[in-house]
Design an enzyme around this catalytic site. Structure first.
Site, PDB file in Angstrom:
ATOM      1  N   GLY A  26     -21.085 -23.038 -32.963  1.00 17.24           N
ATOM      2  CA  GLY A  26     -22.418 -22.537 -32.639  1.00 17.24           C
ATOM      3  C   GLY A  26     -23.431 -22.962 -33.673  1.00 17.24           C
ATOM      4  NE  ARG A  29     -29.220 -20.787 -29.718  1.00 14.17           N
ATOM      5  CZ  ARG A  29     -28.450 -21.163 -28.703  1.00 14.17           C
ATOM      6  NH1 ARG A  29     -28.407 -22.445 -28.379  1.00 14.17           N
ATOM      7  NH2 ARG A  29     -27.733 -20.288 -28.026  1.00 14.17           N
ATOM      8  CB  VAL A  74     -15.089 -21.662 -28.936  1.00 16.05           C
ATOM      9  CG1 VAL A  74     -15.743 -22.356 -30.116  1.00 16.05           C
ATOM     10  CG2 VAL A  74     -16.030 -20.616 -28.322  1.00 16.05           C
ATOM     11  CE1 TYR A 166     -22.076  -9.667 -30.860  1.00 19.65           C
ATOM     12  CE2 TYR A 166     -22.401  -7.517 -31.864  1.00 19.65           C
ATOM     13  CZ  TYR A 166     -22.400  -8.895 -31.963  1.00 19.65           C
ATOM     14  OH  TYR A 166     -22.712  -9.496 -33.160  1.00 19.65           O
ATOM     15  CB  ALA A 168     -14.744  -4.047 -27.138  1.00 16.60           C
ATOM     16  CE  LYS A 170     -19.340 -11.036 -32.915  1.00 18.15           C
ATOM     17  NZ  LYS A 170     -19.105 -12.400 -33.437  1.00 18.15           N
TER      18      LYS A 170
END
Length: 242
Positions: A26, A29, A74, A166, A168, A170
């Site tokens: 990623g 940017r 990915v 999000y 969960a 992480k």
């Protein structure tokens, strides 16, 4: 909270190996590009990975020198396998690629297809990258893996119910960090998660912290000395509770 000692940038009087190769996902940017720029400035060869080949090339051109674009998704095993053949040895892996698609939703009502996609990127994407590049680090006796996590994943401060998919993803990423750190103990490979805090990116345009400020701490985690920590949750210059 336990302090750790980051490695300063090249030119600070501390010997930072100039020949390391770092891969940042990623990286076209925002935070990923800022991390790539930090590592590039410290003398490392940097692979800027992005799904869009043109975006990766434009980002690498901005850095110049030892910055190399890499088309990589990915979530696609074939894409990762091609990247392994192209990149050769990778010493530092920054799993930065991520999505947040469910802000303001509740755990009891969030679309599970959205949850599935979030897990595919944030968790399985990082897991796929670790499986691809971590064994080589172990074989060579040196490596750094940094998983970009979030305060929303911490049981001490969260998990954050307002972004359940999000959070969960992480939280699971943190668990992966601990497992990989245990697997690689004593090999010369350090695996850590980092909470960069809220960063002003497309995901959080209202955040006060600039990508460059947050990137410095991620780059520090990627250049830890050999006696640095492994299997911990970093926040700036300290470790924080899981």
């Amino acid at each position: 909270m336990l302090p750790y000692v980051p490695v300063p940038a090249t030119g600070s009087g501390v010997d930072v190996p100039p020949s390391r190769t770092a891969l940042v996902t990623g990286a076209n940017r925002g935070l990923g590009l800022a991390v790539a720029a930090q590592l590039h400035a410290r003398g490392h060869r940097v692979l800027l990975a992005a799904r869009d080949e043109r975006a990766a090339a434009e980002a690498a051109d901005r850095l110049g020198g030892q910055a190399v674009p890499l088309a990589l998704d990915v979530t696609d095993q074939e894409s990762v396998d091609r990247a392994v053949k192209y990149t050769g040895a990778v010493d530092v892996l920054i799993n930065n690629a991520g999505v947040q698609l469910d802000w303001g939703e509740s755990p009891s009502a969030v679309d599970l297809d959205r949850v599935r996609h979030t897990l595919e990127v944030n968790l399985l994407g990082a897991w796929r990258m670790a499986q691809a590049f971590l064994p080589g680090m172990v074989d060579r006796g040196w490596g750094r893996v940094v998983n970009v996590s979030s305060g929303a994943a911490s049981f001490a401060y969260g998990p954050a119910a307002q972004c359940p998919a999000y959070s969960a993803s992480k939280t699971a990423l943190n668990a992966l960090t601990v497992m990989l750190a245990k697997e690689t103990e004593g090999t010369g490979v350090l695996v850590n998660s980092i909470n960069p805090g809220m960063v002003r990116t497309r995901m959080r345009p209202d955040a006060e912290q600039s990508p460059q400020e947050a990137a410095r701490h991620i780059a520090d985690a990627a250049t830890l000395p050999d006696d640095g920590p492994s299997g911990v949750f970093l926040r700036r210059d300290t470790t924080i509770p899981w």
